[in-house]
Motif scaffolding. Structure first.
Motif, PDB file in Angstrom:
ATOM      1  N   LEU A  56      36.616  17.788  69.742  1.00 38.66           N
ATOM      2  CA  LEU A  56      37.044  19.142  70.087  1.00 38.66           C
ATOM      3  C   LEU A  56      36.506  20.153  69.082  1.00 38.66           C
ATOM      4  O   LEU A  56      36.032  21.233  69.466  1.00 38.66           O
ATOM      5  N   PHE A  57      36.559  19.810  67.805  1.00 39.53           N
ATOM      6  CA  PHE A  57      36.015  20.703  66.776  1.00 39.53           C
ATOM      7  C   PHE A  57      34.515  20.895  66.979  1.00 39.53           C
ATOM      8  O   PHE A  57      34.012  22.022  66.876  1.00 39.53           O
ATOM      9  N   ASP A  58      33.799  19.799  67.256  1.00 39.91           N
ATOM     10  CA  ASP A  58      32.351  19.909  67.453  1.00 39.91           C
ATOM     11  C   ASP A  58      32.022  20.849  68.609  1.00 39.91           C
ATOM     12  O   ASP A  58      31.073  21.635  68.534  1.00 39.91           O
ATOM     13  N   ARG A  59      32.795  20.763  69.669  1.00 42.06           N
ATOM     14  CA  ARG A  59      32.547  21.606  70.838  1.00 42.06           C
ATOM     15  C   ARG A  59      32.733  23.083  70.522  1.00 42.06           C
ATOM     16  O   ARG A  59      31.896  23.913  70.896  1.00 42.06           O
ATOM     17  N   VAL A  60      33.835  23.427  69.856  1.00 43.90           N
ATOM     18  CA  VAL A  60      34.070  24.845  69.573  1.00 43.90           C
ATOM     19  C   VAL A  60      33.097  25.369  68.523  1.00 43.90           C
ATOM     20  O   VAL A  60      32.688  26.538  68.574  1.00 43.90           O
ATOM     21  N   ILE A  61      32.692  24.521  67.588  1.00 39.41           N
ATOM     22  CA  ILE A  61      31.722  24.947  66.576  1.00 39.41           C
ATOM     23  C   ILE A  61      30.360  25.201  67.224  1.00 39.41           C
ATOM     24  O   ILE A  61      29.692  26.203  66.930  1.00 39.41           O
ATOM     25  N   GLN A  62      29.939  24.307  68.124  1.00 45.31           N
ATOM     26  CA  GLN A  62      28.679  24.514  68.834  1.00 45.31           C
ATOM     27  C   GLN A  62      28.737  25.770  69.703  1.00 45.31           C
ATOM     28  O   GLN A  62      27.769  26.538  69.779  1.00 45.31           O
ATOM     29  N   HIS A  63      29.870  25.975  70.342  1.00 45.82           N
ATOM     30  CA  HIS A  63      30.045  27.160  71.186  1.00 45.82           C
ATOM     31  C   HIS A  63      29.982  28.432  70.347  1.00 45.82           C
ATOM     32  O   HIS A  63      29.349  29.419  70.734  1.00 45.82           O
ATOM     33  N   SER A  64      30.632  28.406  69.193  1.00 45.94           N
ATOM     34  CA  SER A  64      30.622  29.585  68.319  1.00 45.94           C
ATOM     35  C   SER A  64      29.224  29.854  67.775  1.00 45.94           C
ATOM     36  O   SER A  64      28.837  31.013  67.593  1.00 45.94           O
ATOM     37  N   ALA A  65      28.450  28.796  67.535  1.00 49.02           N
ATOM     38  CA  ALA A  65      27.077  28.964  67.059  1.00 49.02           C
ATOM     39  C   ALA A  65      26.215  29.636  68.129  1.00 49.02           C
ATOM     40  O   ALA A  65      25.404  30.525  67.820  1.00 49.02           O
ATOM     41  N   ARG A  66      26.380  29.219  69.391  1.00 50.25           N
ATOM     42  CA  ARG A  66      25.630  29.858  70.485  1.00 50.25           C
ATOM     43  C   ARG A  66      26.035  31.322  70.637  1.00 50.25           C
ATOM     44  O   ARG A  66      25.187  32.198  70.854  1.00 50.25           O
ATOM     45  N   MET A  67      27.325  31.581  70.531  1.00 49.44           N
ATOM     46  CA  MET A  67      27.815  32.946  70.663  1.00 49.44           C
ATOM     47  C   MET A  67      27.252  33.839  69.553  1.00 49.44           C
ATOM     48  O   MET A  67      26.814  34.969  69.811  1.00 49.44           O
ATOM     49  N   HIS A  68      27.239  33.337  68.327  1.00 46.99           N
ATOM     50  CA  HIS A  68      26.689  34.117  67.219  1.00 46.99           C
ATOM     51  C   HIS A  68      25.186  34.314  67.390  1.00 46.99           C
ATOM     52  O   HIS A  68      24.656  35.384  67.076  1.00 46.99           O
ATOM     53  N   GLY A  69      24.502  33.301  67.926  1.00 45.91           N
ATOM     54  CA  GLY A  69      23.070  33.426  68.162  1.00 45.91           C
ATOM     55  C   GLY A  69      22.754  34.526  69.168  1.00 45.91           C
ATOM     56  O   GLY A  69      21.812  35.295  68.986  1.00 45.91           O
ATOM     57  N   ILE A  70      23.548  34.608  70.225  1.00 47.00           N
ATOM     58  CA  ILE A  70      23.359  35.667  71.222  1.00 47.00           C
ATOM     59  C   ILE A  70      23.613  37.037  70.599  1.00 47.00           C
ATOM     60  O   ILE A  70      22.883  37.998  70.863  1.00 47.00           O
ATOM     61  N   SER A  71      24.626  37.123  69.755  1.00 46.52           N
ATOM     62  CA  SER A  71      24.911  38.415  69.107  1.00 46.52           C
ATOM     63  C   SER A  71      23.762  38.835  68.206  1.00 46.52           C
ATOM     64  O   SER A  71      23.435  40.025  68.125  1.00 46.52           O
TER      65      SER A  71
END
Length: 212
Positions: free
Chosen positions: A30-45
Motif C-alpha cells: 500500500l505504501f509503495d502504491r501511494v508513493i509511486q502515485h505521488s511521484a507521478r503527480m509531482h512529475g506532472i506538476s
C-alpha cells in the motif's frame, strides 16, 4: 512486540468479507502504491510548471515577481527530513491528509482556467485535469494506508479525524481564490514534493526493512 505483530499481519487482506477475486495487500504494498502515485503527480506538476513558464511567462523578470504566498502556508509542515522523522506518526499522517484536502478544489479551479487558455494546448489541459484527479485518488489511497496502520496498531485507532480528512481543514477556506494560476501551480509543485517525501519518510519509519 510491534515488529513481530507487523510481520505476522502485514499480508492481511484489505478486502471486504466475501469479495471475490480479492488481492491481499500488505502495508508495504500500500505504501509503495501511494508513493509511486505521488511521484507521478509531482512529475506532472513539474511538467506543467515548465510549460506554464514557456507559454505565459516569457520574461524571467516576471517569474521573479511571483508572490508565492501559498494558501497552505497555515498548515504546519515539518521542515527537512530530520524534523519529519521526529514528529509523531499520527501527526505526519495528518499533515499529508491536510495537504491533499487543501488542494482538491483549487486544482479543479486551475484546470477549468487552463481549459479556457488558447495558448495552452489540449494535451497540457488534459494533464491539469489528470493532476486534479490524482489528488483525489491519492487521498483515497492514503486513507487505505491509514486504515491498515490502524488495524496493525501502528497508529492510534481512536484518531477518527484521520478517516475523515474534511474535519482536518475548514472547507470554506478560500485564500487560494486570491492567487493567480502561476502561483497556484508553483505552490502545488512545492506541496506535492512535500507529500511524496513525507510518505517515503513515514514508510521508512514504520517498515525500515523495505528499501530504506
Amino acid at each position: 512486540a510491534l515488529c513481530s505483530r507487523l510481520s505476522s499481519m502485514r499480508a492481511a487482506s484489505s478486502c471486504t468479507n466475501g469479495q471475490t477475486g480479492c488481492h491481499f495487500l500488505s502495508l508495504a504494498n500500500l505504501f509503495d502504491r501511494v508513493i509511486q502515485h505521488s511521484a507521478r503527480m509531482h512529475g506532472i506538476s513539474n511538467d506543467l510548471h515548465s510549460e506554464f513558464e514557456l507559454y505565459f511567462l516569457p520574461s524571467k523578470n516576471q517569474i521573479g515577481r511571483v508572490s508565492r504566498n501559498c494558501h497552505t502556508s497555515t498548515i504546519l509542515t515539518p521542515n527537512g527530513k530530520e524534523n519529519a522523522q521526529r514528529i509523531a506518526r499520527e501527526e505526519l499522517t495528518e499533515v499529508i491528509l491536510k495537504l491533499l484536502v487543501a488542494w482538491r478544489e483549487p486544482l479543479w479551479h486551475f484546470h477549468q482556467n487552463m481549459a479556457q487558455h488558447r495558448e495552452f494546448n489540449n494535451f497540457s489541459s488534459n494533464k491539469s485535469l489528470e493532476m486534479s484527479e490524482m489528488v483525489h485518488e491519492l487521498r483515497r489511497g492514503v486513507q487505505k494506508v491509514v486504515e491498515k496502520m490502524q488495524m496493525l496498531g501502528v497508529i492510534n485507532s481512536s484518531l477518527g479525524n484521520l478517516g475523515s480528512p474534511e474535519a482536518l481543514l475548514a472547507s470554506d477556506r478560500a485564500e487560494w481564490r486570491l492567487m493567480n494560476d502561476y502561483d497556484l501551480l508553483y505552490c502545488f509543485r512545492r506541496d506535492s514534493n512535500k507529500i511524496q517525501n513525507y510518505l517515503k519518510i513515514l514508510k521508512c519509519r514504520i517498515i525500515p526493512e523495505h528499501g530504506c
